[in-house]
Motif scaffolding. Structure first.
Motif, mmCIF file in Angstrom:
data_model
loop_
_atom_site.group_PDB
_atom_site.id
_atom_site.type_symbol
_atom_site.label_atom_id
_atom_site.label_comp_id
_atom_site.label_asym_id
_atom_site.label_seq_id
_atom_site.Cartn_x
_atom_site.Cartn_y
_atom_site.Cartn_z
ATOM 1 N N ALA A 52 -3.617 -9.044 -0.405
ATOM 2 C CA ALA A 52 -2.902 -9.064 -1.618
ATOM 3 C C ALA A 52 -2.714 -7.513 -1.896
ATOM 4 N N ILE A 53 -3.562 -6.516 -1.416
ATOM 5 C CA ILE A 53 -3.387 -5.104 -1.400
ATOM 6 C C ILE A 53 -2.355 -4.824 -0.688
ATOM 7 N N LEU A 54 -2.273 -5.367 0.538
ATOM 8 C CA LEU A 54 -1.219 -4.887 1.658
ATOM 9 C C LEU A 54 0.048 -5.255 1.169
ATOM 10 N N ASN A 55 0.368 -6.446 0.578
ATOM 11 C CA ASN A 55 1.385 -6.621 0.245
ATOM 12 C C ASN A 55 1.937 -6.022 -1.140
ATOM 13 N N LYS A 56 1.092 -5.624 -2.050
ATOM 14 C CA LYS A 56 1.612 -5.014 -3.186
ATOM 15 C C LYS A 56 1.741 -3.445 -2.840
ATOM 16 N N HIS A 57 1.249 -2.673 -2.060
ATOM 17 C CA HIS A 57 1.308 -1.468 -1.707
ATOM 18 C C HIS A 57 1.701 -1.098 -0.319
ATOM 19 N N PRO A 58 3.123 -1.019 -0.057
ATOM 20 C CA PRO A 58 3.871 -0.796 1.331
ATOM 21 C C PRO A 58 3.156 0.346 2.074
ATOM 22 N N ASP A 59 2.897 1.620 1.042
ATOM 23 C CA ASP A 59 2.183 2.682 1.799
ATOM 24 C C ASP A 59 0.786 2.603 2.430
ATOM 25 N N ILE A 60 0.077 1.498 1.723
ATOM 26 C CA ILE A 60 -1.324 1.011 2.274
ATOM 27 C C ILE A 60 -1.032 0.307 3.430
ATOM 28 N N LYS A 61 -0.113 -0.760 3.192
ATOM 29 C CA LYS A 61 0.166 -1.298 4.584
ATOM 30 C C LYS A 61 0.413 -0.509 5.630
ATOM 31 N N MET A 62 1.264 0.492 5.590
ATOM 32 C CA MET A 62 1.600 1.301 6.481
ATOM 33 C C MET A 62 0.508 2.115 7.240
ATOM 34 N N LEU A 63 -0.547 2.633 6.315
ATOM 35 C CA LEU A 63 -1.705 3.205 6.648
ATOM 36 C C LEU A 63 -2.522 2.292 7.468
ATOM 37 N N PHE A 64 -2.534 0.975 7.095
ATOM 38 C CA PHE A 64 -3.427 0.006 7.525
ATOM 39 C C PHE A 64 -2.915 -0.072 9.175
ATOM 40 N N LEU A 65 -1.585 -0.380 9.206
ATOM 41 C CA LEU A 65 -0.972 -0.620 10.691
ATOM 42 C C LEU A 65 -1.095 0.644 11.552
#
Length: 95
Positions: A52-65
């Motif tokens: 849910a956090i990854l879907n809500k915050h694209p910048d966090i998703k990029m950091l996670f990737l």
């Protein structure tokens, strides 16, 4: 050479830690407690972030990737080390 492979793993491991620090910092910046939104994937040997956090915050998703990419590089470096010929250190073998 074993030293070269070891250095690759060390650099990759440092990159994993750097990416993880950036990821945790971003989570905190948004007010999330990482302890409540991160779990460990025992099969893949890396952390997972609440989708849910990854879907809500694209910048966090990029950091996670970026973190996942660094984990893959570290795993590849470890595989190289494990494929090196084993050295006989002269220890007596157990029967």
């Amino acid at each position: 050479m074993p030293t070269h492979s070891s250095e690759e793993w060390t650099k990759a491991h440092i990159q994993v830690n750097d990416n993880l620090n950036r990821l945790l910092g971003a989570l905190r910046d948004y007010g999330y407690n990482p302890n409540l939104h991160i779990s460990y994937d025992r099969e893949e040997h890396h952390l997972q972030v609440d989708p849910a956090i990854l879907n809500k915050h694209p910048d966090i998703k990029m950091l996670f990737l970026d973190y996942l990419s660094a984990c893959r590089e570290r795993d590849a470096a470890l595989d190289k080390i494990q494929q090196l010929p084993k050295m006989d250190l002269g220890f007596q073998q157990q029967p």
